[in-house]
Design a protein around this motif. Structure first.
Motif, PDB file in Angstrom:
ATOM      1  N   PRO A 197       0.814  -1.223   0.000  1.00 19.77           N
ATOM      2  CA  PRO A 197       0.000   0.000   0.000  1.00 19.77           C
ATOM      3  C   PRO A 197       0.843   1.267   0.000  1.00 19.77           C
ATOM      4  CG  PRO A 197      -0.054  -1.055   2.157  1.00 19.77           C
ATOM      5  CD  PRO A 197       0.610  -2.019   1.227  1.00 19.77           C
ATOM      6  N   SER A 198       0.302   2.321  -0.618  1.00 19.61           N
ATOM      7  CA  SER A 198       1.008   3.601  -0.693  1.00 19.61           C
ATOM      8  C   SER A 198       1.035   4.329   0.642  1.00 19.61           C
ATOM      9  CB  SER A 198       0.359   4.494  -1.754  1.00 19.61           C
ATOM     10  OG  SER A 198       0.545   3.958  -3.041  1.00 19.61           O
ATOM     11  N   THR A 199       0.123   3.979   1.527  1.00 19.26           N
ATOM     12  CA  THR A 199       0.075   4.592   2.850  1.00 19.26           C
ATOM     13  C   THR A 199       0.208   3.517   3.927  1.00 19.26           C
ATOM     14  OG1 THR A 199      -2.348   4.482   2.854  1.00 19.26           O
ATOM     15  CG2 THR A 199      -1.345   6.529   2.087  1.00 19.26           C
ATOM     16  N   PHE A 200       0.714   3.885   5.068  1.00 19.48           N
ATOM     17  CA  PHE A 200       0.964   2.955   6.164  1.00 19.48           C
ATOM     18  C   PHE A 200      -0.331   2.339   6.676  1.00 19.48           C
ATOM     19  CE2 PHE A 200       1.333   2.489  10.886  1.00 19.48           C
ATOM     20  CZ  PHE A 200       2.114   1.333  10.866  1.00 19.48           C
ATOM     21  N   ASN A 201      -0.343   1.009   6.785  1.00 22.12           N
ATOM     22  CA  ASN A 201      -1.491   0.271   7.301  1.00 22.12           C
ATOM     23  C   ASN A 201      -1.048  -0.510   8.543  1.00 22.12           C
ATOM     24  OD1 ASN A 201      -3.678  -1.340   7.858  1.00 22.12           O
ATOM     25  ND2 ASN A 201      -3.753  -2.347   5.859  1.00 22.12           N
ATOM     26  N   PRO A 202      -1.449  -0.066   9.746  1.00 25.67           N
ATOM     27  CA  PRO A 202      -0.995  -0.739  10.972  1.00 25.67           C
ATOM     28  C   PRO A 202      -1.491  -2.172  11.100  1.00 25.67           C
ATOM     29  CG  PRO A 202      -2.711   0.875  11.462  1.00 25.67           C
ATOM     30  CD  PRO A 202      -2.334   1.074  10.034  1.00 25.67           C
ATOM     31  N   GLU A 203      -2.535  -2.529  10.341  1.00 28.34           N
ATOM     32  CA  GLU A 203      -3.015  -3.909  10.371  1.00 28.34           C
ATOM     33  C   GLU A 203      -2.117  -4.844   9.573  1.00 28.34           C
ATOM     34  OE1 GLU A 203      -7.034  -4.019   9.090  1.00 28.34           O
ATOM     35  OE2 GLU A 203      -7.797  -2.795  10.756  1.00 28.34           O
ATOM     36  N   GLN A 204      -1.332  -4.283   8.674  1.00 25.10           N
ATOM     37  CA  GLN A 204      -0.458  -5.087   7.827  1.00 25.10           C
ATOM     38  C   GLN A 204       1.006  -4.992   8.217  1.00 25.10           C
ATOM     39  OE1 GLN A 204      -1.158  -4.394   3.669  1.00 25.10           O
ATOM     40  NE2 GLN A 204       0.487  -5.730   2.974  1.00 25.10           N
TER      41      GLN A 204
ATOM     42  N   LYS B 231       7.952   1.249   5.222  1.00 24.79           N
ATOM     43  CA  LYS B 231       8.828   1.974   4.308  1.00 24.79           C
ATOM     44  C   LYS B 231       9.812   1.034   3.618  1.00 24.79           C
ATOM     45  CE  LYS B 231       8.619   6.421   6.722  1.00 24.79           C
ATOM     46  NZ  LYS B 231       9.381   7.440   7.519  1.00 24.79           N
ATOM     47  N   SER B 232      10.294   0.055   4.371  1.00 25.44           N
ATOM     48  CA  SER B 232      11.207  -0.925   3.788  1.00 25.44           C
ATOM     49  C   SER B 232      10.489  -1.749   2.720  1.00 25.44           C
ATOM     50  CB  SER B 232      11.748  -1.844   4.884  1.00 25.44           C
ATOM     51  OG  SER B 232      12.558  -2.861   4.338  1.00 25.44           O
ATOM     52  N   ALA B 233       9.245  -2.140   3.000  1.00 26.14           N
ATOM     53  CA  ALA B 233       8.468  -2.911   2.031  1.00 26.14           C
ATOM     54  C   ALA B 233       8.199  -2.099   0.772  1.00 26.14           C
ATOM     55  CB  ALA B 233       7.153  -3.371   2.661  1.00 26.14           C
ATOM     56  N   VAL B 234       7.884  -0.807   0.947  1.00 27.71           N
ATOM     57  CA  VAL B 234       7.643   0.072  -0.196  1.00 27.71           C
ATOM     58  C   VAL B 234       8.889   0.176  -1.074  1.00 27.71           C
ATOM     59  CG1 VAL B 234       7.216   2.458  -0.896  1.00 27.71           C
ATOM     60  CG2 VAL B 234       5.793   1.408   0.871  1.00 27.71           C
ATOM     61  N   SER B 235      10.035   0.333  -0.448  1.00 30.34           N
ATOM     62  CA  SER B 235      11.277   0.517  -1.205  1.00 30.34           C
ATOM     63  C   SER B 235      11.669  -0.739  -1.981  1.00 30.34           C
ATOM     64  CB  SER B 235      12.413   0.919  -0.258  1.00 30.34           C
ATOM     65  OG  SER B 235      12.731  -0.139   0.643  1.00 30.34           O
ATOM     66  N   GLN B 236      11.267  -1.903  -1.468  1.00 32.74           N
ATOM     67  CA  GLN B 236      11.659  -3.161  -2.102  1.00 32.74           C
ATOM     68  C   GLN B 236      10.626  -3.683  -3.096  1.00 32.74           C
ATOM     69  OE1 GLN B 236      13.137  -6.152   0.744  1.00 32.74           O
ATOM     70  NE2 GLN B 236      13.439  -4.498   2.215  1.00 32.74           N
ATOM     71  N   SER B 237       9.376  -3.244  -2.972  1.00 36.30           N
ATOM     72  CA  SER B 237       8.316  -3.780  -3.825  1.00 36.30           C
ATOM     73  C   SER B 237       8.300  -3.114  -5.196  1.00 36.30           C
ATOM     74  CB  SER B 237       6.954  -3.592  -3.152  1.00 36.30           C
ATOM     75  OG  SER B 237       5.923  -4.024  -4.012  1.00 36.30           O
ATOM     76  N   GLU B 238       7.908  -3.899  -6.203  1.00 36.64           N
ATOM     77  CA  GLU B 238       7.747  -3.361  -7.548  1.00 36.64           C
ATOM     78  C   GLU B 238       6.293  -3.035  -7.859  1.00 36.64           C
ATOM     79  OE1 GLU B 238      11.498  -5.366  -9.907  1.00 36.64           O
ATOM     80  OE2 GLU B 238       9.508  -6.279 -10.131  1.00 36.64           O
ATOM     81  N   VAL B 239       5.407  -3.197  -6.876  1.00 39.06           N
ATOM     82  CA  VAL B 239       3.989  -2.924  -7.091  1.00 39.06           C
ATOM     83  C   VAL B 239       3.452  -2.071  -5.950  1.00 39.06           C
ATOM     84  CG1 VAL B 239       1.695  -3.873  -7.466  1.00 39.06           C
ATOM     85  CG2 VAL B 239       3.697  -5.133  -8.269  1.00 39.06           C
ATOM     86  N   ARG B 240       2.881  -0.934  -6.283  1.00 35.13           N
ATOM     87  CA  ARG B 240       2.270  -0.023  -5.314  1.00 35.13           C
ATOM     88  C   ARG B 240       0.747  -0.101  -5.460  1.00 35.13           C
ATOM     89  NH1 ARG B 240       5.114   4.484  -4.032  1.00 35.13           N
ATOM     90  NH2 ARG B 240       6.888   3.128  -4.511  1.00 35.13           N
TER      91      ARG B 240
ATOM     92  N   SER C  59      -7.156 -11.331  -1.061  1.00 33.42           N
ATOM     93  CA  SER C  59      -8.212 -10.374  -0.747  1.00 33.42           C
ATOM     94  C   SER C  59      -8.017  -9.788   0.637  1.00 33.42           C
ATOM     95  CB  SER C  59      -9.590 -11.051  -0.846  1.00 33.42           C
ATOM     96  OG  SER C  59      -9.855 -11.470  -2.161  1.00 33.42           O
ATOM     97  N   SER C  60      -7.707 -10.650   1.610  1.00 36.71           N
ATOM     98  CA  SER C  60      -7.485 -10.183   2.977  1.00 36.71           C
ATOM     99  C   SER C  60      -6.250  -9.286   3.055  1.00 36.71           C
ATOM    100  CB  SER C  60      -7.335 -11.388   3.906  1.00 36.71           C
ATOM    101  OG  SER C  60      -7.004 -10.992   5.208  1.00 36.71           O
ATOM    102  N   ARG C  61      -5.221  -9.658   2.331  1.00 38.54           N
ATOM    103  CA  ARG C  61      -3.967  -8.912   2.402  1.00 38.54           C
ATOM    104  C   ARG C  61      -4.115  -7.497   1.865  1.00 38.54           C
ATOM    105  NH1 ARG C  61       0.315  -7.928  -0.931  1.00 38.54           N
ATOM    106  NH2 ARG C  61       2.367  -7.765   0.069  1.00 38.54           N
ATOM    107  N   ILE C  62      -4.864  -7.314   0.764  1.00 39.11           N
ATOM    108  CA  ILE C  62      -4.955  -5.987   0.163  1.00 39.11           C
ATOM    109  C   ILE C  62      -6.215  -5.236   0.575  1.00 39.11           C
ATOM    110  CG2 ILE C  62      -3.544  -6.713  -1.784  1.00 39.11           C
ATOM    111  CD1 ILE C  62      -6.055  -6.781  -3.501  1.00 39.11           C
TER     112      ILE C  62
END
Length: 212
Positions: free
Chosen positions: A104-111, A119-128, A204-207
């Motif tokens: 996700p583009s914004t922080f999700n405390p549930e995930q 931020k680390s996940a965002v920097s490493q992921s190729e999909v936003r 579905s649950s993850r996103i």
């Protein structure tokens, strides 16, 4: 243009009125996503069946499964650099793999347990992934949320060069329906036939896709 369509009014009655839902036009094997480009990029893609020419693989490219969100973003094909509306048919297996990798583009405390982890996940992921307000044909915000996905790196390369089944230029269709959307003829508006798309329960649950 080999896309199933139906009157917007008929479809709207069947769609969820609120919540996070992935509305899309799909069959057993494929799903459509939409993009809007300048003629130099859009016409090249439609003629050749892949993205090349002036298309840049060095920046993030956003795909939208929801037709009306694309119409809002491009002002029904009237925004500069978004005159050519493309419908891109992808294999569902590839599309689901994109959802699997999405951050996700914004922080999700549930995930994520912390901002740093996100931020680390965002920097490493190729999909936003972004959940934005869906929009009515006239551009007004809807209570329902719509998804858009930003691709970069090898995922974007795979998308643009390898995984596309078909690219359709639907610009003439958009022009034909524009007056129905923003004028007084909403009853005549025809749009691609869309329904809620549900990947696996895990994805579905993850996103954050909500149950119908």
């Amino acid at each position: 243009m080999t896309i199933p369509t139906e009157r917007y009014r008929n479809q709207k009655e069947k769609w969820p009125s609120s919540g996070k839902h992935l509305l899309a036009c799909f069959d057993d094997e494929t799903i459509l996503v939409y993009q809007a480009y300048s003629p130099s990029i859009g016409l090249f893609a439609a003629r050749n069946g892949y993205f090349g020419g002036d298309f840049s693989y060095n920046r993030m490219s956003w795909i939208k499964p929801n037709f009306l969100w694309m119409m809002y973003r491009s002002n029904w094909g009237q925004s500069s650099g978004q005159e050519i509306i493309l419908a891109i048919r992808l294999r569902r297996t590839f599309f689901d793999s994109i959802l699997e990798k999405a951050v996700p583009s914004t922080f999700n405390p549930e995930q994520f347990s912390s901002q740093d982890e996100w931020k680390s996940a965002v920097s490493q992921s190729e999909v936003r992934l972004q959940w934005d307000p869906d929009h009515l044909p006239n551009g007004a915000k809807d209570e329902r949320r719509a998804i858009q996905l930003g691709l970069r790196g090898s995922t974007l390369e795979d998308y643009g060069k390898e995984e596309i089944v078909e690219i359709m230029d639907m610009s003439e269709f958009v022009v034909a329906q524009r007056e129905n959307a923003i004028g007084e003829r909403i009853e005549e508006l025809i749009t691609p036939l869309e329904r809620p798309y549900l990947p696996s329960k895990r994805i579905s649950s993850r996103i954050g896709i909500e149950s119908i």
